[in-house]
Design a protein around this motif. Structure first.
Motif, PDB file in Angstrom:
ATOM      1  N   SER A  21      -0.926  -2.636  14.986  1.00 40.39           N
ATOM      2  CA  SER A  21      -1.361  -3.075  16.050  1.00 40.39           C
ATOM      3  C   SER A  21      -0.698  -3.080  17.093  1.00 40.39           C
ATOM      4  O   SER A  21       0.540  -3.618  16.063  1.00 40.39           O
ATOM      5  CB  SER A  21      -2.289  -4.489  15.649  1.00 40.39           C
ATOM      6  OG  SER A  21      -3.420  -3.181  14.623  1.00 40.39           O
ATOM      7  N   CYS A  22      -0.956  -3.888  17.888  1.00 41.06           N
ATOM      8  CA  CYS A  22      -0.280  -4.230  19.184  1.00 41.06           C
ATOM      9  C   CYS A  22      -0.862  -4.502  20.380  1.00 41.06           C
ATOM     10  O   CYS A  22      -2.322  -3.952  20.903  1.00 41.06           O
ATOM     11  CB  CYS A  22       0.758  -2.410  19.660  1.00 41.06           C
ATOM     12  SG  CYS A  22       1.057  -3.574  21.328  1.00 41.06           S
ATOM     13  N   ALA A  23      -0.981  -6.078  20.532  1.00 37.99           N
ATOM     14  CA  ALA A  23      -2.107  -6.765  21.827  1.00 37.99           C
ATOM     15  C   ALA A  23      -0.758  -7.106  22.557  1.00 37.99           C
ATOM     16  O   ALA A  23       0.711  -8.151  22.729  1.00 37.99           O
ATOM     17  CB  ALA A  23      -2.350  -7.679  20.850  1.00 37.99           C
ATOM     18  N   ALA A  24      -1.434  -6.264  23.852  1.00 33.49           N
ATOM     19  CA  ALA A  24      -0.512  -7.565  25.173  1.00 33.49           C
ATOM     20  C   ALA A  24      -1.270  -8.420  25.262  1.00 33.49           C
ATOM     21  O   ALA A  24      -2.358  -8.882  25.953  1.00 33.49           O
ATOM     22  CB  ALA A  24      -1.000  -6.340  26.475  1.00 33.49           C
ATOM     23  N   ARG A  65      -3.265  13.385  10.908  1.00 32.10           N
ATOM     24  CA  ARG A  65      -2.858  12.243  10.203  1.00 32.10           C
ATOM     25  C   ARG A  65      -2.918  10.883  10.317  1.00 32.10           C
ATOM     26  O   ARG A  65      -3.502  10.228  10.648  1.00 32.10           O
ATOM     27  CB  ARG A  65      -1.484  12.387   9.078  1.00 32.10           C
ATOM     28  CG  ARG A  65      -1.480  13.818   9.396  1.00 32.10           C
ATOM     29  CD  ARG A  65      -0.222  13.954   8.060  1.00 32.10           C
ATOM     30  NE  ARG A  65       1.166  14.167   9.508  1.00 32.10           N
ATOM     31  CZ  ARG A  65       1.774  13.276   9.466  1.00 32.10           C
ATOM     32  NH1 ARG A  65       2.018  12.330   8.093  1.00 32.10           N
ATOM     33  NH2 ARG A  65       3.388  13.513   9.848  1.00 32.10           N
ATOM     34  N   PHE A  66      -2.954  10.467  11.775  1.00 31.75           N
ATOM     35  CA  PHE A  66      -2.557  10.208  12.856  1.00 31.75           C
ATOM     36  C   PHE A  66      -3.900   9.490  13.903  1.00 31.75           C
ATOM     37  O   PHE A  66      -3.694  10.787  13.970  1.00 31.75           O
ATOM     38  CB  PHE A  66      -1.121   9.207  13.243  1.00 31.75           C
ATOM     39  CG  PHE A  66       0.017   9.649  12.969  1.00 31.75           C
ATOM     40  CD1 PHE A  66       0.036   9.985  11.158  1.00 31.75           C
ATOM     41  CD2 PHE A  66       1.223   8.845  13.479  1.00 31.75           C
ATOM     42  CE1 PHE A  66       1.512   9.789  10.590  1.00 31.75           C
ATOM     43  CE2 PHE A  66       2.322   8.614  12.895  1.00 31.75           C
ATOM     44  CZ  PHE A  66       1.715   8.955  10.859  1.00 31.75           C
ATOM     45  N   THR A  67      -3.969   8.191  14.264  1.00 28.69           N
ATOM     46  CA  THR A  67      -5.140   8.251  14.865  1.00 28.69           C
ATOM     47  C   THR A  67      -5.108   6.540  16.046  1.00 28.69           C
ATOM     48  O   THR A  67      -4.984   6.341  15.416  1.00 28.69           O
ATOM     49  CB  THR A  67      -6.684   7.954  14.063  1.00 28.69           C
ATOM     50  OG1 THR A  67      -6.961   9.351  13.272  1.00 28.69           O
ATOM     51  CG2 THR A  67      -7.546   7.875  15.515  1.00 28.69           C
ATOM     52  N   ILE A  68      -5.342   6.808  16.898  1.00 22.43           N
ATOM     53  CA  ILE A  68      -4.842   6.379  18.283  1.00 22.43           C
ATOM     54  C   ILE A  68      -5.956   5.619  18.502  1.00 22.43           C
ATOM     55  O   ILE A  68      -6.733   6.253  18.899  1.00 22.43           O
ATOM     56  CB  ILE A  68      -4.030   6.667  19.567  1.00 22.43           C
ATOM     57  CG1 ILE A  68      -3.362   5.469  20.219  1.00 22.43           C
ATOM     58  CG2 ILE A  68      -4.465   7.610  19.800  1.00 22.43           C
ATOM     59  CD1 ILE A  68      -2.128   5.430  21.125  1.00 22.43           C
ATOM     60  N   SER A  69      -5.900   4.345  18.817  1.00 25.43           N
ATOM     61  CA  SER A  69      -7.297   3.659  19.295  1.00 25.43           C
ATOM     62  C   SER A  69      -7.236   2.427  19.899  1.00 25.43           C
ATOM     63  O   SER A  69      -5.933   2.074  19.968  1.00 25.43           O
ATOM     64  CB  SER A  69      -8.333   3.551  18.332  1.00 25.43           C
ATOM     65  OG  SER A  69      -8.311   2.581  17.140  1.00 25.43           O
ATOM     66  N   ARG A  70      -8.196   2.260  21.047  1.00 28.52           N
ATOM     67  CA  ARG A  70      -7.885   0.837  21.877  1.00 28.52           C
ATOM     68  C   ARG A  70      -8.980   0.214  22.310  1.00 28.52           C
ATOM     69  O   ARG A  70     -10.108   0.652  22.484  1.00 28.52           O
ATOM     70  CB  ARG A  70      -7.544   1.766  23.714  1.00 28.52           C
ATOM     71  CG  ARG A  70      -7.033   0.714  24.827  1.00 28.52           C
ATOM     72  CD  ARG A  70      -7.126   1.833  25.801  1.00 28.52           C
ATOM     73  NE  ARG A  70      -6.578   1.096  26.995  1.00 28.52           N
ATOM     74  CZ  ARG A  70      -6.070   1.275  28.242  1.00 28.52           C
ATOM     75  NH1 ARG A  70      -5.385   2.552  28.411  1.00 28.52           N
ATOM     76  NH2 ARG A  70      -5.864  -0.203  28.996  1.00 28.52           N
ATOM     77  N   ASP A  71      -8.834  -1.233  22.049  1.00 27.38           N
ATOM     78  CA  ASP A  71      -9.602  -2.454  22.444  1.00 27.38           C
ATOM     79  C   ASP A  71      -9.879  -2.707  23.866  1.00 27.38           C
ATOM     80  O   ASP A  71      -8.799  -3.515  23.943  1.00 27.38           O
ATOM     81  CB  ASP A  71      -9.646  -3.090  21.466  1.00 27.38           C
ATOM     82  CG  ASP A  71     -11.389  -3.607  21.158  1.00 27.38           C
ATOM     83  OD1 ASP A  71     -11.489  -4.212  22.642  1.00 27.38           O
ATOM     84  OD2 ASP A  71     -11.412  -4.706  20.491  1.00 27.38           O
ATOM     85  N   VAL A  77      -4.467  -1.583  21.205  1.00 32.44           N
ATOM     86  CA  VAL A  77      -3.929  -0.261  20.616  1.00 32.44           C
ATOM     87  C   VAL A  77      -3.347  -0.654  19.290  1.00 32.44           C
ATOM     88  O   VAL A  77      -2.461  -0.760  18.594  1.00 32.44           O
ATOM     89  CB  VAL A  77      -2.644  -0.114  22.301  1.00 32.44           C
ATOM     90  CG1 VAL A  77      -1.703   0.225  21.344  1.00 32.44           C
ATOM     91  CG2 VAL A  77      -3.036   1.943  21.302  1.00 32.44           C
ATOM     92  N   CYS A  78      -4.435   0.376  18.437  1.00 38.31           N
ATOM     93  CA  CYS A  78      -4.140   0.553  16.819  1.00 38.31           C
ATOM     94  C   CYS A  78      -3.121   2.030  16.812  1.00 38.31           C
ATOM     95  O   CYS A  78      -3.486   2.776  17.495  1.00 38.31           O
ATOM     96  CB  CYS A  78      -5.036   0.476  16.733  1.00 38.31           C
ATOM     97  SG  CYS A  78      -5.728  -1.668  16.491  1.00 38.31           S
ATOM     98  N   LEU A  79      -2.560   2.151  15.875  1.00 41.49           N
ATOM     99  CA  LEU A  79      -2.461   3.387  15.446  1.00 41.49           C
ATOM    100  C   LEU A  79      -2.444   3.756  13.684  1.00 41.49           C
ATOM    101  O   LEU A  79      -2.319   3.064  12.930  1.00 41.49           O
ATOM    102  CB  LEU A  79      -0.494   3.833  15.549  1.00 41.49           C
ATOM    103  CG  LEU A  79      -0.071   5.803  15.279  1.00 41.49           C
ATOM    104  CD1 LEU A  79      -0.812   6.282  15.616  1.00 41.49           C
ATOM    105  CD2 LEU A  79       1.099   5.368  15.411  1.00 41.49           C
TER     106      LEU A  79
END
Length: 119
Positions: A21-24, A65-71, A77-79
Motif C-alpha cells: 500500500s502507498c498513501a500520498a 499475478r499482480f493487480t494494481i488498484s487506486r482509491d 494505491v495498492c499492489l
C-alpha cells in the motif's frame, strides 16, 4: 510538500501473496498517475504496474499475478501480489505524478519497501 509512504513488504515463500500500500499526503491538488517500480540487486529499476485514469499497465512477468488498484478519495494505491516467485524479490517503490497546490507537477517517490520471496 508531498510525501508517499509505503507499507506491506516482507518475507514470504514462493506461491504466497503480499499486498503493498502507498498513501500520498501533503499539498496535493491532483494526482495524475500512480504506480509501482522495483529494483533488484544489481539491476535497473523497472516499472511493475501503473494506473492512470482507471487504465492499468503491467510488466509482462507480473501479468495475471499482480493487480494494481487506486482509491482516489484516499490518495492511495495498492499492489496485490499473488503467486510470488523468488525473482520478484526486490525493493518496491511507489511513485506518483502529482500537481501541488501552487500548480507544480512533479514525480514523487516513496522510500521503498523490501519484498523477499524464498524458494
Amino acid at each position: 510538500q508531498v510525501q508517499l509512504v509505503e507499507s506491506g513488504g516482507g518475507l514470504v515463500q514462493a506461491g504466497e501473496s503480499l499486498r503493498l500500500s502507498c498513501a500520498a499526503s501533503g499539498s496535493i491538488f491532483s494526482i495524475n498517475s500512480m504506480g509501482w517500480y522495483r529494483q533488484a540487486p544489481g539491476k535497473q529499476r523497472e516499472l511493475v504496474a501503473g494506473i492512470t485514469s482507471g487504465r492499468t499497465n503491467y510488466e509482462d512477468s507480473v501479468k495475471g499475478r499482480f493487480t494494481i488498484s487506486r482509491d482516489n478519495a484516499k490518495n492511495t494505491v495498492c499492489l496485490q501480489m499473488n503467486s510470488l516467485k523468488p525473482e520478484d524479490t526486490a525493493v518496491y517503490y511507489c511513485t506518483a505524478r502529482i500537481t501541488d497546490l501552487v500548480g507544480v507537477t512533479y514525480r514523487y517517490w516513496g522510500q521503498g519497501t523490501q519484498v523477499t520471496v524464498s524458494s
